[in-house]
Design a protein around this motif. Sequence first.
Motif, PDB file in Angstrom:
ATOM      1  N   UNK A  17       0.862  -1.183   0.000  1.00 34.88           N
ATOM      2  CA  UNK A  17       0.000   0.000   0.000  1.00 34.88           C
ATOM      3  C   UNK A  17       0.897   1.232   0.000  1.00 34.88           C
ATOM      4  N   UNK A  18       0.723   2.098  -0.974  1.00 35.21           N
ATOM      5  CA  UNK A  18       1.487   3.356  -1.025  1.00 35.21           C
ATOM      6  C   UNK A  18       0.744   4.332  -1.917  1.00 35.21           C
ATOM      7  N   UNK A  19       0.665   5.576  -1.468  1.00 35.05           N
ATOM      8  CA  UNK A  19      -0.041   6.589  -2.254  1.00 35.05           C
ATOM      9  C   UNK A  19       0.702   6.893  -3.554  1.00 35.05           C
ATOM     10  N   UNK A  20       2.021   6.818  -3.520  1.00 31.94           N
ATOM     11  CA  UNK A  20       2.835   7.129  -4.696  1.00 31.94           C
ATOM     12  C   UNK A  20       2.965   5.908  -5.603  1.00 31.94           C
ATOM     13  N   UNK A  21       2.641   6.078  -6.869  1.00 32.08           N
ATOM     14  CA  UNK A  21       2.776   4.968  -7.829  1.00 32.08           C
ATOM     15  C   UNK A  21       4.242   4.570  -7.985  1.00 32.08           C
ATOM     16  N   UNK A  22       5.149   5.544  -7.856  1.00 34.88           N
ATOM     17  CA  UNK A  22       6.575   5.250  -7.956  1.00 34.88           C
ATOM     18  C   UNK A  22       7.038   4.383  -6.793  1.00 34.88           C
ATOM     19  N   UNK A  23       6.547   4.700  -5.599  1.00 39.30           N
ATOM     20  CA  UNK A  23       6.898   3.898  -4.422  1.00 39.30           C
ATOM     21  C   UNK A  23       6.325   2.488  -4.561  1.00 39.30           C
ATOM     22  N   UNK A  24       5.073   2.394  -5.046  1.00 35.88           N
ATOM     23  CA  UNK A  24       4.476   1.064  -5.237  1.00 35.88           C
ATOM     24  C   UNK A  24       5.304   0.242  -6.206  1.00 35.88           C
ATOM     25  N   UNK A  63       3.262  -1.105   4.032  1.00 39.89           N
ATOM     26  CA  UNK A  63       2.420   0.089   3.924  1.00 39.89           C
ATOM     27  C   UNK A  63       3.249   1.356   4.059  1.00 39.89           C
ATOM     28  N   UNK A  64       3.256   2.156   3.006  1.00 38.26           N
ATOM     29  CA  UNK A  64       3.911   3.466   3.029  1.00 38.26           C
ATOM     30  C   UNK A  64       2.806   4.509   3.186  1.00 38.26           C
ATOM     31  N   UNK A  65       2.236   4.554   4.390  1.00 38.95           N
ATOM     32  CA  UNK A  65       1.145   5.477   4.684  1.00 38.95           C
ATOM     33  C   UNK A  65       1.328   5.998   6.092  1.00 38.95           C
ATOM     34  N   UNK A  66       0.594   7.041   6.438  1.00 44.34           N
ATOM     35  CA  UNK A  66       0.682   7.597   7.780  1.00 44.34           C
ATOM     36  C   UNK A  66      -0.104   6.739   8.776  1.00 44.34           C
ATOM     37  N   UNK A  67       0.345   6.689  10.051  1.00 45.25           N
ATOM     38  CA  UNK A  67      -0.358   5.864  11.044  1.00 45.25           C
ATOM     39  C   UNK A  67      -1.817   6.219  11.222  1.00 45.25           C
ATOM     40  N   UNK A  68      -2.205   7.486  10.929  1.00 38.35           N
ATOM     41  CA  UNK A  68      -3.606   7.847  11.138  1.00 38.35           C
ATOM     42  C   UNK A  68      -4.529   7.210  10.112  1.00 38.35           C
TER      43      UNK A  68
END
Length: 222
Positions: A17-24, A63-68
């Motif tokens: 899970x990552x908001x950035x397509x590059x990170x994914x 997961x490259x997302x914020x804890x919230x």
Amino acid sequence: MSDGQRVHMGPVRVAVIAASSQVRASLQMLVEANPALGFVGSAADAETLVDCLAGSVPDVVVADIEPDASDPLKTLFALGHVLPALVLLSDDPDNDGILDVLPADAAAILPRNAMPGEIVASIEAVAAGLCVLSPDILARLLAGRKPSRQTASGEPFEALTLREIEVLAMLADGLGNKEIARQLDISDNTVKFHLSSIFGKLGATNRTEAVMLGMRYGLVMV
């Protein structure tokens, strides 16, 4: 910690899970380059990943997302009786509240700039039912689980150092970690180390309790 080791027949199934397509894409390449791992899907958020997996539960979620964003993660982790382990990439892996929002019992908390080898090693560790934590987080966990250590007279069992008393006094003045670090000319991580030590010695679980105990023992005046 998990109740026991996880047993895998074949590669560890990893979702991203990552908001950035590059990170994914980077994380997918990292997983696919390791024969012990198997990539099963990725998405920009937990809800979309749930749809992509169609009821299948991966062994590990990176997961490259914020804890919230923990509520959607908990939805994902409720997919089956066997919970996936979690590797969380965060800008602030030593954040005091990050442990409170982790939905998994086997988890790793890494900085976003972690090396590829560190991420792979963490995936393999959590897949085996282990936790991967920074020294700061581990120190806070251990301090939080220690009983309050006091003598019969109510004094702290272990004396604070002069520097720890300085830090405690600044806490009583309402200063945050960065301001304490600036005034004492030390790093933020050193401040966190002192706080962990103070909490452990006083038997405190948070900053307010540490100040209250410090006042009770005559260590600080407000």
